[in-house]
Design a protein around this motif. Structure first.
Motif, PDB file in Angstrom:
ATOM      1  N   ARG A 335      92.781 -22.668 -37.768  1.00  0.00           N
ATOM      2  CA  ARG A 335      91.382 -22.354 -38.074  1.00  0.00           C
ATOM      3  C   ARG A 335      90.936 -23.038 -39.357  1.00  0.00           C
ATOM      4  O   ARG A 335      89.823 -23.564 -39.447  1.00  0.00           O
ATOM      5  CB  ARG A 335      91.204 -20.844 -38.200  1.00  0.00           C
ATOM      6  N   ASP A 340      84.774 -24.883 -37.528  1.00  0.00           N
ATOM      7  CA  ASP A 340      83.691 -24.839 -36.538  1.00  0.00           C
ATOM      8  C   ASP A 340      84.247 -24.717 -35.125  1.00  0.00           C
ATOM      9  O   ASP A 340      83.785 -23.889 -34.321  1.00  0.00           O
ATOM     10  CB  ASP A 340      82.814 -26.079 -36.647  1.00  0.00           C
ATOM     11  N   ASP A 343      85.858 -21.264 -34.610  1.00  0.00           N
ATOM     12  CA  ASP A 343      84.874 -20.197 -34.395  1.00  0.00           C
ATOM     13  C   ASP A 343      84.346 -20.219 -32.960  1.00  0.00           C
ATOM     14  O   ASP A 343      84.164 -19.162 -32.327  1.00  0.00           O
ATOM     15  CB  ASP A 343      83.706 -20.350 -35.380  1.00  0.00           C
ATOM     16  N   ALA A 344      84.116 -21.435 -32.435  1.00  0.00           N
ATOM     17  CA  ALA A 344      83.642 -21.554 -31.047  1.00  0.00           C
ATOM     18  C   ALA A 344      84.704 -21.045 -30.080  1.00  0.00           C
ATOM     19  O   ALA A 344      84.383 -20.362 -29.086  1.00  0.00           O
ATOM     20  CB  ALA A 344      83.292 -23.004 -30.743  1.00  0.00           C
ATOM     21  N   ALA A 346      87.086 -18.838 -30.760  1.00  0.00           N
ATOM     22  CA  ALA A 346      87.211 -17.381 -30.932  1.00  0.00           C
ATOM     23  C   ALA A 346      86.087 -16.643 -30.221  1.00  0.00           C
ATOM     24  O   ALA A 346      86.294 -15.564 -29.640  1.00  0.00           O
ATOM     25  CB  ALA A 346      87.207 -17.042 -32.420  1.00  0.00           C
ATOM     26  N   LYS A 347      84.913 -17.237 -30.218  1.00  0.00           N
ATOM     27  CA  LYS A 347      83.782 -16.608 -29.534  1.00  0.00           C
ATOM     28  C   LYS A 347      84.007 -16.557 -28.035  1.00  0.00           C
ATOM     29  O   LYS A 347      83.640 -15.575 -27.365  1.00  0.00           O
ATOM     30  CB  LYS A 347      82.502 -17.387 -29.864  1.00  0.00           C
ATOM     31  N   ARG A 348      84.661 -17.616 -27.492  1.00  0.00           N
ATOM     32  CA  ARG A 348      84.949 -17.654 -26.054  1.00  0.00           C
ATOM     33  C   ARG A 348      86.177 -16.818 -25.686  1.00  0.00           C
ATOM     34  O   ARG A 348      86.394 -16.546 -24.503  1.00  0.00           O
ATOM     35  CB  ARG A 348      85.188 -19.104 -25.598  1.00  0.00           C
ATOM     36  N   SER A 349      86.976 -16.473 -26.674  1.00  0.00           N
ATOM     37  CA  SER A 349      88.248 -15.787 -26.403  1.00  0.00           C
ATOM     38  C   SER A 349      88.375 -14.532 -27.263  1.00  0.00           C
ATOM     39  O   SER A 349      89.264 -14.417 -28.124  1.00  0.00           O
ATOM     40  CB  SER A 349      89.415 -16.738 -26.701  1.00  0.00           C
ATOM     41  N   PRO A 350      87.488 -13.550 -27.091  1.00  0.00           N
ATOM     42  CA  PRO A 350      87.548 -12.340 -27.917  1.00  0.00           C
ATOM     43  C   PRO A 350      88.836 -11.565 -27.663  1.00  0.00           C
ATOM     44  O   PRO A 350      89.186 -11.281 -26.520  1.00  0.00           O
ATOM     45  CB  PRO A 350      86.320 -11.557 -27.463  1.00  0.00           C
ATOM     46  N   ARG A 356      93.395 -18.301 -27.783  1.00  0.00           N
ATOM     47  CA  ARG A 356      92.754 -18.991 -28.904  1.00  0.00           C
ATOM     48  C   ARG A 356      93.650 -20.104 -29.450  1.00  0.00           C
ATOM     49  O   ARG A 356      93.210 -21.229 -29.672  1.00  0.00           O
ATOM     50  CB  ARG A 356      92.437 -17.986 -30.019  1.00  0.00           C
TER      51      ARG A 356
END
Length: 890
Positions: A335, A340, A343-344, A346-350, A356
């Motif tokens: 990370r 950037d 973060d993208a 992580a947003k797709r893989s909560p 991730r």
């Protein structure tokens, strides 16, 4: 002889095809493909083409089955009656037919392999790595067998030697047809799907017919690199890890895929394509850089896609599959490198920590391919370390199937291919090194010297960019002394003096000629004492690689004496290595054709001297052999499994004891065969004027007009002696003339000299080297044809040489059948026998067309007239067709 009526012709062809005992599903494929080709010829060929093709086909089948001279003469008259344009069309039609028959045979092989793999008795065979391991463990115990399995290495090296006669466009069309044939199989129960598949096959055969079969110009070395990359993309990238998986499945049973695998990656892919500059002025340091870049681009793209696919599917919730501390730390590091993107992801893989990390790893591999210095992996080891963290975390969380499933296959791919894909090897002639060193010592700097030094700088660069395994093996052809090898290190020092990175080099001697093979043990003893090698041997744990050339030794003394000399050289080198405490790898420079060491690799491995294999087998793979063995996934997996199994089994006490005892028992037989065969071979090739006569009675000179590869076919401007001729056209020309002399000449005389038929039959049963030699000669003889051969030999004016060849052919055939206790050739190999018989009359048709073209060209040359362009074109078309029909060239 009268031409058969249409009814008689149909009956004749039907009887011939029925007599081949073709498996019914394959017979249906051949009929389908042939009928579609016939439709294309009627629709797209010139008027009457299909009828003329059928007329010649019937005539050659009748000549083949009747074995009458009258029938053969009728076929010859038909060929002579064609206009130049019609003759060329017919050559193309028969060539298309062979491509389709080859495809049907390959399709049948895939069917058989799938059925065989599913049989319950498969485990009892010895021709798979898993089965070989079981047999080895029974002899040496589980612990020793595991250690040998872990040390196993199969190392094919792809070369660009010009032996693939068909264009890449033709190969691509055939691959598309192969996929359509598979779809046709799957649609047999659905009439609409079946009709659609047949319509698309008809369209593809139409494309094949309309595609010019000959390359318009020679491929560049870069073109050759990209052709080999197609095999990686379509087959090897996925086939090799599947082989590892099959072995592990067999050894671990139901537990496979849920715990650490027993098998470790045992395949390494080498390449001379873009690195072999011996006699090829078109391979430069720039070419070598491009070859490495292309290979790296392909493998990194594959690895990033695979990692991304695994990551997308790893939707494991942290509640069910909690990450361990090392995975959490890895995510933080990844990370921080690219916030950037992280973060993208992580947003797709909560709350999916493993997903991730895998997606971030895929992104980092892609960055490596883009050469993004801030995000790239430094080397494959760094990537492997990250993947193992993911694997350990999954295993600790109880997700063992995920840890050792697809993720394990990605690990195997990285371990096998690294970031370089192929281990690029450089080869150069010892004389070039000596010449350049002389220039440097005199203070001169020719263009050749600059280029040679740039090669060393390039190797250093490749090692820095792609890892140590990317390059570093440097092969010295025509090695005659330890100084020939030390010259490489001296040149590397000159190159590094300019401040470029110094490469780490493993210098490999190549012993090619008969004399060099005999001198090899003495030269090696000098090498390990030479100051240039002492340090490198210490660094590698006293590992040494030695290459043996099969082609030039066979051209020197004939196939029999060369085979025996190669065996003796290997035995002596292996014994020397044992005494010196050296871990030896013998690198076999085998060609595709039998005259260049070709033939089944697994049986050859099991016939090697004790300790000459020791779990490591390296060989060259070239031209049509690359695509035949590695072009189709199921066949590639089978080939790799078979050869690796033989490599593992060759070091078993039982095999080594058998080979040692046989060599001792039949030593006197070997000595008699060696002397007799060598004398007979020299009677032929050392006869005054032999080389020009050879060029007259075969299409040897004309082969140089074929755009087969970037490498020149000969060393000089003309062929006045065999030394001027490379081994490939030597073999290629004899195979085109349907004589195959390079694969068998001298064996008949050798067996006659021994004379004891009972003893020779014992040798065939109990001496693996002898059996392999006889079996390979049998295959070579089966593709020869005395009636066709006579017509080629009649193009020359040396009746005594022609008689010597034909007499030796008859003598060899007689002895091979008696020694193998067969009624006819290939009795013990019914599948191969069927394939040869099914093709022979069709190859005859192309041979008669080729003889017509050669006769015209020879008459033009005798009259001092320019070569007839129509005859030249017909000749080249027929060469392509005969290659497809015989399925081997050089």
């Amino acid at each position: 002889m009268l031409e058969p009526t249409p009814t008689e012709a149909i009956d004749l062809v039907g009887r011939f095809e029925a007599g081949q005992e073709i498996p019914e599903r394959m017979r249906a494929d051949v009929r389908l493909l042939s009928s579609l080709l016939g439709r294309v010829l009627r629709e797209c060929g010139s008027p009457g083409l299909y009828d003329d093709v059928e007329r010649l086909r019937v005539a050659t089948i009748q000549a083949y089955t009747d074995e009458s001279e009258a029938a053969f003469e009728r076929a010859t008259r038909i060929v002579e009656s064609f206009s130049p344009a019609r003759a060329q069309e017919i050559a193309r039609a028969f060539t298309c037919y062979f491509h389709l028959v080859n495809l049907a045979e390959e399709h049948q092989r895939v069917r058989v392999l799938r059925e065989r793999d599913g049989r319950p008795d498969r485990e009892n065979a010895t021709d798979s790595v898993a089965a070989a391991f079981v047999h080895l463990a029974a002899e040496v115990g589980d612990d020793t067998a595991i250690a040998r399995l872990h040390a196993l290495r199969f190392h094919p090296v792809f070369t660009a030697h010009p032996t693939e006669a068909r264009r890449r466009a033709v190969s691509t069309s055939i691959r598309r047809l192969s996929a359509l044939l598979g779809e046709h199989d799957a649609s047999l129960q659905d009439g609409a799907d079946r009709r659609r598949a047949q319509r698309r096959m008809l369209e593809e055969i139409d494309t094949l017919w309309r595609t010019a079969p000959l390359r318009p110009e020679k491929p560049s070395p870069t073109d050759e690199v990209r052709a080999v990359m197609a095999v990686f993309d379509e087959t090897l990238y996925t086939a090799i890890p599947h082989v590892y998986r099959r072995v592990d499945d067999a050894l671990q049973g139901p537990a496979a895929g849920s715990r650490t695998p027993v098998v470790r990656p045992f395949v390494r892919i080498g390449s001379w394509v873009g690195g072999d500059r011996d006699g090829n002025p078109f391979v430069t340091a720039s070419t070598t850089r491009k070859a490495a870049a292309i290979a790296s681009e392909h493998v990194l793209l594959g690895l990033s896609r695979t990692a991304s696919r695994i990551g997308r599917g790893m939707t494991l919730d942290a509640g069910t599959t909690p990450p361990n501390a090392r995975l959490i730390a890895l995510w933080k590091r990844l990370r921080a490198e690219d916030e950037d993107e992280a973060d993208a992801i992580a947003k797709r893989s909560p709350d999916e920590p493993h997903r991730r990390v895998m997606l971030a790893i895929a992104n980092k591999i892609a960055a490596t391919g883009r050469r993004d210095a801030d995000l790239s992996y430094r080397d494959p080891e760094q990537l492997l370390a990250d993947l193992r963290i993911v694997q350990e975390s999954l295993a600790e969380a109880g997700a063992a199937r995920h840890a050792y499933g697809h993720l394990q296959q990605l690990l195997w791919q990285v371990e096998t291919f690294g970031f370089h894909l192929t281990e690029l090897e450089v080869r150069q002639h010892s004389a070039v090194h000596a010449r350049v060193l002389g220039e440097l010592e005199r203070g001169e700097r020719s263009e050749t010297a600059d280029e040679v030094l740039e090669v060393f700088r390039t190797i250093g660069f490749l090692q820095q960019r792609y890892g140590r395994r990317a390059a570093g093996r440097y092969i010295v052809s025509f090695t005659r002394s330890a100084d020939d090898l030390a010259a490489v290190y001296r040149l590397a020092e000159h190159a590094a003096a300019a401040g470029s990175p110094a490469p780490v080099l493993d210098v490999i001697p190549l012993f090619e000629t008969f004399a060099d093979l005999q001198a090899a043990p003495r030269i090696l003893a000098e090498i390990v004492e030479h100051p240039a090698f002492v340090a490198r041997l210490a660094e590698t744990g006293r590992r040494l690689e030695v290459m043996l050339g099969y082609s030039d030794s066979s051209k020197d003394v004939g196939p029999v004496a060369a085979n025996l000399a190669l065996y003796e050289a290997q035995a002596e080198i292996a014994q020397w290595a044992q005494r010196e405490g050296i871990e030896l790898t013998l690198f076999h420079g085998r060609g595709g054709a039998l005259g260049r060491g070709g033939g089944p690799a697994n049986s050859a491995v099991l016939a090697q001297p004790p300790h000459s294999v020791d779990g490591r087998f390296k060989l060259t793979e070239q031209g049509e052999v690359i695509f035949a063995r590695y072009g189709e996934p199921a066949i590639a997996m089978r080939h790799i499994d078979q050869v690796a199994a033989a490599t593992l089994l060759a070091s078993s006490p039982r095999i080594e004891r058998r080979n040692r005892q046989a060599a001792e028992r039949f030593h006197a037989v070997a000595e008699t065969m060696d002397a007799a065969s060598r004398a007979r071979f020299h009677d032929l090739v050392k006869a005054p004027g032999f080389a020009p006569w050879f060029a007259q009675v075969t299409p040897m000179e004309e082969l140089g007009l074929l755009a087969l590869g970037s490498r020149p076919a000969r060393r000089g401007l003309s062929v006045e002696s065999l030394e001027d001729l490379r081994a490939i056209p030597w073999v290629f020309a004899w195979s085109q003339a349907r004589i195959n002399l390079a694969g068998w000449f001298g064996l008949g005389t050798a067996l006659e000299a021994v004379g004891d038929e009972a003893l020779l039959r014992e040798a065939y049963r109990d001496w693996p080297l002898f059996r392999t030699m006889v079996d390979n000669v049998e295959m070579s003889l089966a593709k020869a044809d005395a009636r066709i051969a006579r017509r080629y030999l009649a193009l020359g004016d040396r009746d005594e040489l022609a008689s010597m060849i034909l007499d030796e052919l008859e003598l060899t055939l007689s002895w091979v059948v008696r020694v193998s206790e067969s009624s006819e050739l290939l009795d013990s190999k019914p599948v191969l026998q069927r394939a040869v018989k099914m093709r022979s009359p069709y190859v005859d048709a192309l041979s008669l067309l080729q003889i017509r073209a050669l006769r015209t060209l020879r008459e033009d040359a005798a009259a001092g007239a320019p070569a007839d362009p129509d005859a030249q074109q017909l000749l080249l078309l027929s060469v392509s067709g005969v290659s497809a029909g015989l399925q081997n060239t050089g």
